[in-house]
Design a protein around this motif. Structure first.
Motif, short mmCIF file in Angstrom:
data_model
loop_
_atom_site.label_atom_id
_atom_site.label_comp_id
_atom_site.label_asym_id
_atom_site.label_seq_id
_atom_site.Cartn_x
_atom_site.Cartn_y
_atom_site.Cartn_z
N ILE A 1 0.83 -1.21 0.00
CA ILE A 1 0.00 0.00 0.00
C ILE A 1 0.86 1.25 0.00
O ILE A 1 0.57 2.22 -0.72
N TRP A 2 1.96 1.23 0.78
CA TRP A 2 2.77 2.45 0.82
C TRP A 2 3.48 2.69 -0.51
O TRP A 2 3.72 3.83 -0.91
N SER A 3 3.81 1.62 -1.25
CA SER A 3 4.44 1.82 -2.56
C SER A 3 3.47 2.52 -3.53
O SER A 3 3.88 3.37 -4.33
N ILE A 4 2.18 2.17 -3.43
CA ILE A 4 1.18 2.82 -4.27
C ILE A 4 1.04 4.30 -3.89
O ILE A 4 0.94 5.18 -4.76
N ALA A 5 1.05 4.58 -2.59
CA ALA A 5 0.95 5.97 -2.11
C ALA A 5 2.14 6.79 -2.57
O ALA A 5 2.01 7.97 -2.93
N LEU A 6 3.32 6.17 -2.60
CA LEU A 6 4.52 6.88 -3.05
C LEU A 6 4.44 7.19 -4.54
O LEU A 6 4.80 8.29 -4.98
N LEU A 7 3.97 6.24 -5.32
CA LEU A 7 3.78 6.49 -6.75
C LEU A 7 2.79 7.62 -6.99
O LEU A 7 2.96 8.43 -7.91
N VAL B 1 -0.36 15.96 1.07
CA VAL B 1 -0.70 15.61 2.45
C VAL B 1 -1.46 14.28 2.48
O VAL B 1 -1.19 13.41 3.32
N ALA B 2 -2.41 14.10 1.57
CA ALA B 2 -3.18 12.86 1.52
C ALA B 2 -2.27 11.65 1.29
O ALA B 2 -2.42 10.61 1.94
N CYS B 3 -1.32 11.80 0.37
CA CYS B 3 -0.37 10.71 0.10
C CYS B 3 0.52 10.43 1.30
O CYS B 3 0.79 9.26 1.63
N ARG B 4 0.95 11.49 1.98
CA ARG B 4 1.82 11.32 3.15
C ARG B 4 1.08 10.61 4.29
O ARG B 4 1.65 9.84 5.04
N ILE B 5 -0.23 10.89 4.41
CA ILE B 5 -1.02 10.24 5.45
C ILE B 5 -1.08 8.72 5.21
O ILE B 5 -0.89 7.92 6.14
N VAL B 6 -1.34 8.33 3.97
CA VAL B 6 -1.40 6.90 3.65
C VAL B 6 -0.04 6.24 3.88
O VAL B 6 0.06 5.13 4.44
N MET B 7 1.03 6.93 3.49
CA MET B 7 2.37 6.39 3.72
C MET B 7 2.64 6.22 5.20
O MET B 7 3.21 5.22 5.65
N GLY B 8 2.26 7.22 5.99
CA GLY B 8 2.48 7.16 7.44
C GLY B 8 1.74 6.00 8.08
O GLY B 8 2.27 5.31 8.97
N MET B 9 0.49 5.76 7.64
CA MET B 9 -0.29 4.63 8.14
C MET B 9 0.46 3.32 7.94
O MET B 9 0.49 2.47 8.84
N CYS B 10 1.05 3.16 6.77
CA CYS B 10 1.70 1.90 6.44
C CYS B 10 3.11 1.79 7.02
O CYS B 10 3.51 0.72 7.49
N GLU B 11 3.86 2.87 6.99
CA GLU B 11 5.24 2.80 7.49
C GLU B 11 5.30 2.62 9.00
O GLU B 11 6.33 2.20 9.53
N SER B 12 4.20 2.91 9.69
CA SER B 12 4.21 2.78 11.15
C SER B 12 4.37 1.34 11.60
O SER B 12 4.60 1.07 12.78
N VAL B 13 4.26 0.38 10.68
CA VAL B 13 4.37 -1.03 11.05
C VAL B 13 5.82 -1.53 11.02
O VAL B 13 6.15 -2.52 11.66
N ILE B 14 6.70 -0.86 10.27
CA ILE B 14 8.03 -1.42 10.01
C ILE B 14 8.89 -1.50 11.27
O ILE B 14 9.41 -2.57 11.62
#
Length: 515
Positions: A128-134, A146-159
């Motif tokens: 999901i975060w790869s799609i948000a980055l694209l 901002v919308a893209c960064r929010i989705v990335m933050g949601m997913c990166e919080s797991v790593i």
């Protein structure tokens, strides 16, 4: 941890029967007669096999995570201000939004890591975060970014919490710091890797349909997407189910980490462990350090601006930013070496490695600005703020036990850290440029306060270990058994080692805090 409500007990030859759901998953694969087969030679060979399979995946994951987090910072000189019509304040918010989102989703992600298979859940998030980055490349406004960064933050919080849990599953406590150091150090390569890409993208012709910063987002998004496929195929959920290990090696892998007194994992959330975490003073000292150590780390988002304002050209600034990762790697290697000295340990190592970034932040503020080379070196020295935190990150897993308590501790510490990262960018105000005296002063104060916090923590744990050493040994959990069904359907009573009862560090009096 067990309670009257959840544990079925019966007095039979002074033993206690516990339900399987209350013990660690490692207890399911353990054999009472198997442990004697694990020799030091087998243990070392197994560790090398685990390293060979897991460390490349963990290291490259962290490379991508750090690179993807600072990709906007690298875009500062690639046209993102003009392409997305950003102001300096909006640019700062792009970092803050990411870290606020990570902070907000840290606890839900930790709960998900306990409930679902770790590797599979992390894989979904990487996709999901790869799609948000694209999607960044299609953004033409601050709101869209901002919308893209929010989705990335949601997913990166797991790593980060995911890797902290996995590291504690596969490695002994004495191995934690070096393994965490390796994958965190690899993340610094992500910063340098991105710098080289940015330097190449400066030569994108003006006739290109996309601006250089958009190409940056596309390249990193594609790389992250491809890696997600590799990750889901090869990364294991736990040593008890790892496909790259034989059935015999899985038992050995569990036996090898028995010395941790922390087990592998337990999929049941335990309220009593969560409450114990909240009332544990050392957890809040670690949380305080997480916050003050991450306020200075906000400089990583400002690095292109900081270096350019020292008097370097755009190309020189981009190439010099590649050195940030190399400088940090050198610092981490030195820090890991110091931490591995038995007479120093993790606690004192974090204090010692706080000295260089403190001096760098002070000297860049007081030395005359006309010598940009000296200022650059002081900036690089201050960039070592990541070194004490890297050592600390590998130390956390050695200071708590009980799976729910570890999950809750990771959540509290990481939320505090990301809160520091979220507020940090706001100290880099336009009116403080180009000297940035106030930010450098704040960084120096944060470094010294963080060092004092961990020194206090180390002293507190030292006296707690001494207190436990002087007490009679607690035998409360020595005779614990669970009912286990054999392949032929026979129900047997199998002894559960104290290390696999999912006890917290406060319940298990055999637990000693690693200093």
């Amino acid at each position: 941890m067990t309670s009257e409500k959840d544990v079925v007990t019966e007095e039979r030859r002074n033993s206690t029967i516990v339900q399987a759901r209350d013990v660690d998953v490692a207890a399911m694969v353990m054999d009472d007669n198997f442990e004697n087969d694990l020799t030091p030679e087998i243990s070392e060979k197994l560790r090398r096999k685990i390293d060979l399979h897991m460390m490349p995946l963990m290291c490259f994951s962290f490379v991508l995570m750090i690179a993807d987090q600072v990709v906007v910072a690298q875009s500062a000189i690639l046209g993102i201000f003009e392409g997305a019509s950003l102001t300096q304040n909006q640019f700062n918010w792009l970092a803050t939004v990411l870290y606020i989102t990570i902070m907000v989703f840290e606890y839900p992600q930790n709960l998900a890591l306990q409930r679902y298979p770790v590797a599979k859940w992390m894989s979904v998030n990487i996709f999901i975060w790869s799609i948000a980055l694209l999607a960044h490349a299609a953004c033409k406004s601050f709101g869209a970014l901002v919308a893209c960064r929010i989705v990335m933050g949601m997913c990166e919080s797991v790593i980060l919490p995911g890797f902290m849990i996995v590291t504690s599953m596969f490695y002994t406590r004495s191995e934690h710091t070096h393994r965490v150091g390796l994958w965190y150090m690899a993340g610094m390569c992500g910063s340098s890797f991105l710098g080289f890409i940015a330097a190449a993208l400066l030569y994108v012709p003006e006739s290109s349909p996309l601006m250089p910063w958009q190409w940056m987002m596309i390249i990193m998004g594609v790389v992250t997407f491809l890696f997600a496929i590799v990750f889901v195929v090869f990364f294991p959920d736990s040593p008890t189910t790892a496909r790259f290990l034989t059935k015999e090696e899985r038992v050995w892998a569990v036996q090898r980490i028995r010395v941790n007194q922390t087990g592998v994992e337990n999929k049941r959330w335990k309220k009593e462990q969560s409450m114990e975490t909240i009332w544990d003073l050392k957890v809040w000292i670690m949380a305080g350090f997480g916050f003050v150590s991450h306020v200075p780390i906000s400089m990583s988002f400002q690095k292109q601006i900081i270096v350019s304002q020292l008097g370097f050209s755009p190309l020189s600034t981009t190439l010099l930013s590649c050195a940030d990762g190399a400088i940090t790697i050198i610092g981490i290697l030195i820090g890991l070496w110091i931490a591995s000295r038995p007479y120093i340990g993790r606690g004192y190592a974090t204090v010692i490695t706080s000295v260089p970034p403190f001096l760098g932040a002070v000297l860049i503020n007081v030395l005359p600005p006309n010598n940009k080379i000296v200022s650059l070196f002081m900036y690089w020295l201050s960039y070592w703020v990541m070194v004490p935190y890297t050592i600390f990150l590998g130390w956390i897993g050695s200071l708590v036990a009980g799976h729910t308590k570890r999950i809750t501790t990771n959540t509290i510490v990481l939320i505090s850290a990301y809160l520091g990262t979220a507020v940090g960018p706001f100290m880099w105000r336009k009116e403080y440029q180009p000297r940035n005296r106030i930010p450098w002063l704040i960084i120096a104060l944060c470094v010294i306060v963080g060092a004092l916090m961990l020194l206090a923590l180390r002293i507190m744990l030292y006296f707690e270990n001494k207190r436990r050493d002087n007490q009679p040994r607690d035998t409360s959990y020595d005779e614990m058994y669970m009912k286990k069904e054999e392949e032929d359907g026979t129900i047997i009573k199998q002894r559960v080692d104290k290390a696999f009862l999912d006890l917290t560090d406060k319940q298990n009096k055999d637990f000693r805090y690693l200093l």
